[in-house]
Design a protein around this motif. Structure first.
Motif, PDB file in Angstrom:
ATOM      1  N   ALA A 306      -8.428 120.532 -34.235  1.00  0.00           N
ATOM      2  CA  ALA A 306      -9.850 120.875 -34.300  1.00  0.00           C
ATOM      3  C   ALA A 306     -10.222 122.053 -33.401  1.00  0.00           C
ATOM      4  CB  ALA A 306     -10.692 119.651 -33.921  1.00  0.00           C
ATOM      5  N   TYR A 307      -9.799 122.004 -32.148  1.00  0.00           N
ATOM      6  CA  TYR A 307     -10.281 123.011 -31.195  1.00  0.00           C
ATOM      7  C   TYR A 307      -9.675 124.389 -31.433  1.00  0.00           C
ATOM      8  CZ  TYR A 307     -12.238 118.806 -29.284  1.00  0.00           C
ATOM      9  OH  TYR A 307     -12.943 117.628 -29.159  1.00  0.00           O
ATOM     10  N   PRO A 308      -8.365 124.502 -31.669  1.00  0.00           N
ATOM     11  CA  PRO A 308      -7.862 125.835 -32.017  1.00  0.00           C
ATOM     12  C   PRO A 308      -8.444 126.346 -33.329  1.00  0.00           C
ATOM     13  CG  PRO A 308      -6.130 124.185 -32.245  1.00  0.00           C
ATOM     14  CD  PRO A 308      -7.269 123.538 -31.519  1.00  0.00           C
ATOM     15  N   ALA A 309      -8.679 125.432 -34.282  1.00  0.00           N
ATOM     16  CA  ALA A 309      -9.267 125.858 -35.556  1.00  0.00           C
ATOM     17  C   ALA A 309     -10.663 126.426 -35.342  1.00  0.00           C
ATOM     18  CB  ALA A 309      -9.313 124.676 -36.528  1.00  0.00           C
ATOM     19  N   ALA A 310     -11.450 125.774 -34.498  1.00  0.00           N
ATOM     20  CA  ALA A 310     -12.789 126.287 -34.189  1.00  0.00           C
ATOM     21  C   ALA A 310     -12.701 127.638 -33.504  1.00  0.00           C
ATOM     22  CB  ALA A 310     -13.546 125.287 -33.313  1.00  0.00           C
ATOM     23  N   LEU A 311     -11.787 127.760 -32.559  1.00  0.00           N
ATOM     24  CA  LEU A 311     -11.641 129.021 -31.824  1.00  0.00           C
ATOM     25  C   LEU A 311     -11.176 130.161 -32.726  1.00  0.00           C
ATOM     26  CD1 LEU A 311     -10.010 127.485 -28.630  1.00  0.00           C
ATOM     27  CD2 LEU A 311     -12.276 128.546 -28.750  1.00  0.00           C
ATOM     28  N   LEU A 312     -10.474 129.809 -33.807  1.00  0.00           N
ATOM     29  CA  LEU A 312     -10.029 130.817 -34.769  1.00  0.00           C
ATOM     30  C   LEU A 312     -11.045 131.047 -35.878  1.00  0.00           C
ATOM     31  CD1 LEU A 312      -6.266 129.784 -35.073  1.00  0.00           C
ATOM     32  CD2 LEU A 312      -7.173 131.832 -33.940  1.00  0.00           C
ATOM     33  N   GLY A 313     -12.140 130.303 -35.853  1.00  0.00           N
ATOM     34  CA  GLY A 313     -13.220 130.556 -36.805  1.00  0.00           C
ATOM     35  C   GLY A 313     -13.183 129.765 -38.093  1.00  0.00           C
ATOM     36  N   HIS A 314     -12.382 128.722 -38.170  1.00  0.00           N
ATOM     37  CA  HIS A 314     -12.326 127.921 -39.391  1.00  0.00           C
ATOM     38  C   HIS A 314     -13.503 126.952 -39.457  1.00  0.00           C
ATOM     39  CE1 HIS A 314      -8.462 129.453 -40.615  1.00  0.00           C
ATOM     40  NE2 HIS A 314      -7.935 129.156 -39.430  1.00  0.00           N
ATOM     41  N   THR A 315     -13.946 126.683 -40.667  1.00  0.00           N
ATOM     42  CA  THR A 315     -15.055 125.754 -40.886  1.00  0.00           C
ATOM     43  C   THR A 315     -14.575 124.404 -41.385  1.00  0.00           C
ATOM     44  OG1 THR A 315     -16.576 127.574 -41.404  1.00  0.00           O
ATOM     45  CG2 THR A 315     -17.202 125.371 -42.177  1.00  0.00           C
ATOM     46  N   TYR A 316     -13.598 124.414 -42.292  1.00  0.00           N
ATOM     47  CA  TYR A 316     -13.117 123.178 -42.907  1.00  0.00           C
ATOM     48  C   TYR A 316     -11.692 122.861 -42.465  1.00  0.00           C
ATOM     49  CZ  TYR A 316     -17.213 123.379 -45.923  1.00  0.00           C
ATOM     50  OH  TYR A 316     -18.502 123.409 -46.387  1.00  0.00           O
ATOM     51  N   VAL A 317     -11.389 121.567 -42.437  1.00  0.00           N
ATOM     52  CA  VAL A 317     -10.069 121.120 -42.000  1.00  0.00           C
ATOM     53  C   VAL A 317      -8.986 121.637 -42.923  1.00  0.00           C
ATOM     54  CG1 VAL A 317      -8.633 119.082 -41.564  1.00  0.00           C
ATOM     55  CG2 VAL A 317     -11.046 119.068 -40.893  1.00  0.00           C
ATOM     56  N   HIS A 318      -9.213 121.583 -44.228  1.00  0.00           N
ATOM     57  CA  HIS A 318      -8.157 122.035 -45.157  1.00  0.00           C
ATOM     58  C   HIS A 318      -7.890 123.531 -45.019  1.00  0.00           C
ATOM     59  CE1 HIS A 318     -11.876 122.607 -47.576  1.00  0.00           C
ATOM     60  NE2 HIS A 318     -11.247 123.650 -48.075  1.00  0.00           N
ATOM     61  N   ASP A 319      -8.913 124.316 -44.685  1.00  0.00           N
ATOM     62  CA  ASP A 319      -8.683 125.748 -44.452  1.00  0.00           C
ATOM     63  C   ASP A 319      -7.863 125.961 -43.190  1.00  0.00           C
ATOM     64  OD1 ASP A 319     -10.073 126.605 -46.699  1.00  0.00           O
ATOM     65  OD2 ASP A 319     -11.986 126.706 -45.651  1.00  0.00           O
ATOM     66  N   ALA A 320      -8.147 125.174 -42.168  1.00  0.00           N
ATOM     67  CA  ALA A 320      -7.361 125.273 -40.940  1.00  0.00           C
ATOM     68  C   ALA A 320      -5.905 124.925 -41.207  1.00  0.00           C
ATOM     69  CB  ALA A 320      -7.940 124.356 -39.869  1.00  0.00           C
ATOM     70  N   MET A 321      -5.664 123.905 -42.026  1.00  0.00           N
ATOM     71  CA  MET A 321      -4.292 123.501 -42.318  1.00  0.00           C
ATOM     72  C   MET A 321      -3.570 124.523 -43.185  1.00  0.00           C
ATOM     73  SD  MET A 321      -3.770 120.851 -40.568  1.00  0.00           S
ATOM     74  CE  MET A 321      -2.180 120.383 -41.249  1.00  0.00           C
ATOM     75  N   ALA A 322      -4.306 125.370 -43.882  1.00  0.00           N
ATOM     76  CA  ALA A 322      -3.679 126.448 -44.653  1.00  0.00           C
ATOM     77  C   ALA A 322      -3.314 127.637 -43.776  1.00  0.00           C
ATOM     78  CB  ALA A 322      -4.621 126.899 -45.775  1.00  0.00           C
ATOM     79  N   ASP A 323      -3.771 127.631 -42.541  1.00  0.00           N
ATOM     80  CA  ASP A 323      -3.461 128.689 -41.576  1.00  0.00           C
ATOM     81  C   ASP A 323      -2.170 128.301 -40.854  1.00  0.00           C
ATOM     82  OD1 ASP A 323      -3.265 130.385 -39.379  1.00  0.00           O
ATOM     83  OD2 ASP A 323      -5.417 130.311 -38.910  1.00  0.00           O
ATOM     84  N   PRO A 324      -1.087 129.076 -41.020  1.00  0.00           N
ATOM     85  CA  PRO A 324       0.190 128.720 -40.366  1.00  0.00           C
ATOM     86  C   PRO A 324       0.076 128.550 -38.861  1.00  0.00           C
ATOM     87  CG  PRO A 324       0.519 130.481 -41.964  1.00  0.00           C
ATOM     88  CD  PRO A 324      -0.969 130.304 -41.827  1.00  0.00           C
ATOM     89  N   LEU A 325      -0.838 129.280 -38.219  1.00  0.00           N
ATOM     90  CA  LEU A 325      -0.989 129.143 -36.773  1.00  0.00           C
ATOM     91  C   LEU A 325      -1.381 127.718 -36.400  1.00  0.00           C
ATOM     92  CD1 LEU A 325      -2.910 132.430 -35.887  1.00  0.00           C
ATOM     93  CD2 LEU A 325      -0.555 131.864 -35.261  1.00  0.00           C
ATOM     94  N   VAL A 326      -2.357 127.175 -37.110  1.00  0.00           N
ATOM     95  CA  VAL A 326      -2.838 125.817 -36.812  1.00  0.00           C
ATOM     96  C   VAL A 326      -1.826 124.783 -37.287  1.00  0.00           C
ATOM     97  CG1 VAL A 326      -4.671 124.143 -37.229  1.00  0.00           C
ATOM     98  CG2 VAL A 326      -5.243 126.562 -36.921  1.00  0.00           C
ATOM     99  N   ARG A 327      -1.341 124.948 -38.507  1.00  0.00           N
ATOM    100  CA  ARG A 327      -0.424 123.963 -39.100  1.00  0.00           C
ATOM    101  C   ARG A 327       0.850 123.838 -38.266  1.00  0.00           C
ATOM    102  NH1 ARG A 327       0.014 122.280 -44.582  1.00  0.00           N
ATOM    103  NH2 ARG A 327       2.069 121.421 -45.114  1.00  0.00           N
ATOM    104  N   ASN A 328       1.450 124.954 -37.923  1.00  0.00           N
ATOM    105  CA  ASN A 328       2.715 124.920 -37.177  1.00  0.00           C
ATOM    106  C   ASN A 328       2.515 124.428 -35.744  1.00  0.00           C
ATOM    107  OD1 ASN A 328       4.062 125.811 -39.433  1.00  0.00           O
ATOM    108  ND2 ASN A 328       4.080 127.965 -38.797  1.00  0.00           N
ATOM    109  N   TRP A 329       1.382 124.789 -35.149  1.00  0.00           N
ATOM    110  CA  TRP A 329       1.058 124.264 -33.818  1.00  0.00           C
ATOM    111  C   TRP A 329       0.989 122.750 -33.851  1.00  0.00           C
ATOM    112  CZ3 TRP A 329      -0.103 123.413 -28.849  1.00  0.00           C
ATOM    113  CH2 TRP A 329      -1.140 122.540 -28.531  1.00  0.00           C
ATOM    114  N   LEU A 330       0.276 122.219 -34.842  1.00  0.00           N
ATOM    115  CA  LEU A 330       0.109 120.776 -34.942  1.00  0.00           C
ATOM    116  C   LEU A 330       1.451 120.069 -35.122  1.00  0.00           C
ATOM    117  CD1 LEU A 330      -1.621 118.213 -35.302  1.00  0.00           C
ATOM    118  CD2 LEU A 330      -1.760 118.789 -37.743  1.00  0.00           C
TER     119      LEU A 330
END
Length: 492
Positions: A306-330
């Motif tokens: 949640a927090y890195p996704a917010a800092l990167l500007g994502h609004t929805y969880v599925h969009d954050a998970m489509a971002d390799p930065l967030v997905r691979n971090w998790l």
């Protein structure tokens, strides 16, 4: 044109909508549930609806209850549609809808009315979803917070309780005085050992009110632990419109959820229980390993993304998970620092469970928001993240990634002071968090010294060093590079 949901319109709903396969008039109340939110209606109410449709357990129908002002709005909506709810499962390419009829009444938003209902011997289970922060847990000790203002008010006036626990005790006292057996108390909140936490709260308050009553409760009342799971976003105009257009139903409070639910419970119900094992509920001797897996991979996973996704500007969880930065971090955080401290469960592969979590988070139809996951961090972190840190440190295992998760949460708190950031700090400790977060780069120990969140763990020198290092890394490299470097070092 959409039809208003009611008992009278069930027969005319589209064939694709599943409706109750039982005589609703034949149902009899056996459970009072406090906190009739979306999760309850997507989870427990669905399991019971499925059981009733098998022709089983018709004396275990639900009665809703609530003690908060917002519960009145929910009650009014459900009353207007005969207590029915449309539940839509959001499977990509295969939306399905069912009307659940397992709730047959909803107490007036009046404490005396709730106490009277749970005093009825026909009610054999009182269950609840009151949020993780509703159990008056002292973060510093893990014990019951007897000094909380609402608890002290209940002690001073036990006949006019303000808390759920005061209501439960009043109902139990009435049953005891009448010589009636007590009800079982079932927590359905995302808490480690939620039954034990509930028992701690009930006994802590009861003993302060009346030691003899407290002893009777301890000897006679069951508090089974349970693990619950089903991702259920808040209902908005989006969900109401979807139900109307896709299924032709006008429902004032529909529920949309993922096509997955799980319920694991201890089989400890002295006054009986519905045969929920017939609809997929697992009854086990020890829930703890299952709930620990879920809390530390799924719930902590939500916090970690949640927090890195917010800092990167994502609004929805599925969009954050489509971002390799967030997905691979998790994935790298969970594989390297969370899974190694989990207690093995026979027949369960934690890597497979993690993969399932990642798939569930990635479902674009859920529409779950990053803002929702960012809420209430000061209650969620101590329950979902900090216990893993505690176990890892005790085992001499690394906590660099977990400290980075804390640093990302801290940075999120600090960024909410910027009106252009787009996220608000929705937390009961917002002022304290913000003040500490804004000076974290010069004084990282201040953030960890928030005792209500970190307790004694905030003074651990290993965690302090790791957290200070994570803060410095974020300041020097920024969020994107930090996430990328962390995952690359662990995933290869």
């Amino acid at each position: 044109m959409a039809q208003k949901l009611s008992l009278s319109t069930l027969a005319s709903l589209p064939d694709q909508v599943a409706t109750p396969a039982y005589d609703r008039d034949a149902l009899r109340a056996g459970i009072v549930h406090i906190g009739v939110g979306n999760f309850h209606r997507a989870h427990m109410a669905v399991y019971l609806d499925q059981l009733f449709s098998l022709g089983e357990g018709h004396d275990w129908a639900l009665v809703g209850a609530g003690i908060k002002s917002f519960d009145a709005d929910r009650r009014n909506i459900l009353l207007d549609q005969d207590w029915l709810t449309t539940v839509v499962e959001l499977a990509p390419g295969n939306l399905t809808a069912r009307i659940t009829g397992s709730m047959i009444d909803f107490c007036e938003i009046d404490l005396a009315a709730i106490i009277a209902r749970i005093s009825d011997p026909a009610i054999r289970i009182v269950s609840m979803t009151i949020t993780e922060g509703g159990y008056f847990v002292d973060a510093a000790t893990g014990g019951f917070d007897l000094n909380a203002a609402a608890i002290q008010a209940d002690i001073a006036a036990p006949a006019s309780p303000q808390t759920v626990f005061g209501v439960l005790i009043a109902g139990l006292a009435t049953r005891r005085a009448a010589g009636a057996p007590p009800f079982t108390i079932l927590s359905c909140d995302n808490l480690p050992e939620n039954g034990h936490v509930t028992k701690q709260a009930v006994l802590g308050l009861a003993n302060a009110m009346d030691a003899e009553l407290g002893a009777w409760i301890e000897q006679n009342v069951a508090f089974p632990n349970s693990m619950v799971d089903c991702i259920t976003p808040a209902t908005s105009a989006r969900e109401r419109e979807m139900v109307a257009t896709q299924f032709g139903i006008e429902d004032g409070a529909p529920v949309a959820c993922e096509p997955f639910r799980q319920w694991v419970m201890e089989d400890n119900f002295p006054q009986g229980r519905p045969a929920l094992e017939k609809v997929g509920v697992e009854f086990v001797a020890d829930v703890l390993p299952f709930e620990t897996m879920k809390l530390r991979l799924l719930n902590a996973g939500h916090a970690a993304l949640a927090y890195p996704a917010a800092l990167l500007g994502h609004t929805y969880v599925h969009d954050a998970m489509a971002d390799p930065l967030v997905r691979n971090w998790l994935i790298s955080l969970m594989q390297s620092e969370v899974i190694p401290v989990l207690t093995p469960i026979p027949g369960v592969k934690f890597e497979d469970y993690l993969a399932m979590c990642v798939e569930r988070f990635s479902n674009p139809l859920i529409g779950d928001t990053i803002a929702r996951l960012c809420q209430d961090g000061s209650n969620r972190q101590p329950k979902f993240v900090i216990p893993t840190i505690t176990d890892a440190l005790a085992a001499g295992l690394p906590v660099d990634g977990l400290a980075m998760e804390l640093a990302l949460w801290c940075k999120y708190c600090a960024m909410t002071a910027d009106v252009d950031f787009g996220f608000a700090l929705e937390d009961e400790r917002a002022a304290q968090l913000l003040a500490a977060a804004q000076i974290v780069e010069t004084d990282p120990a201040q953030f960890l010294s928030i005792d209500d969140v970190f307790g004694d763990m905030g003074q651990n020198p290993v965690l302090q060093t790791a957290f200070a290092g994570a803060v410095a890394t974020l300041a020097a490299q920024g969020v994107a590079e930090t996430l990328s470097s962390f995952a690359a070092a662990r995933l290869g």
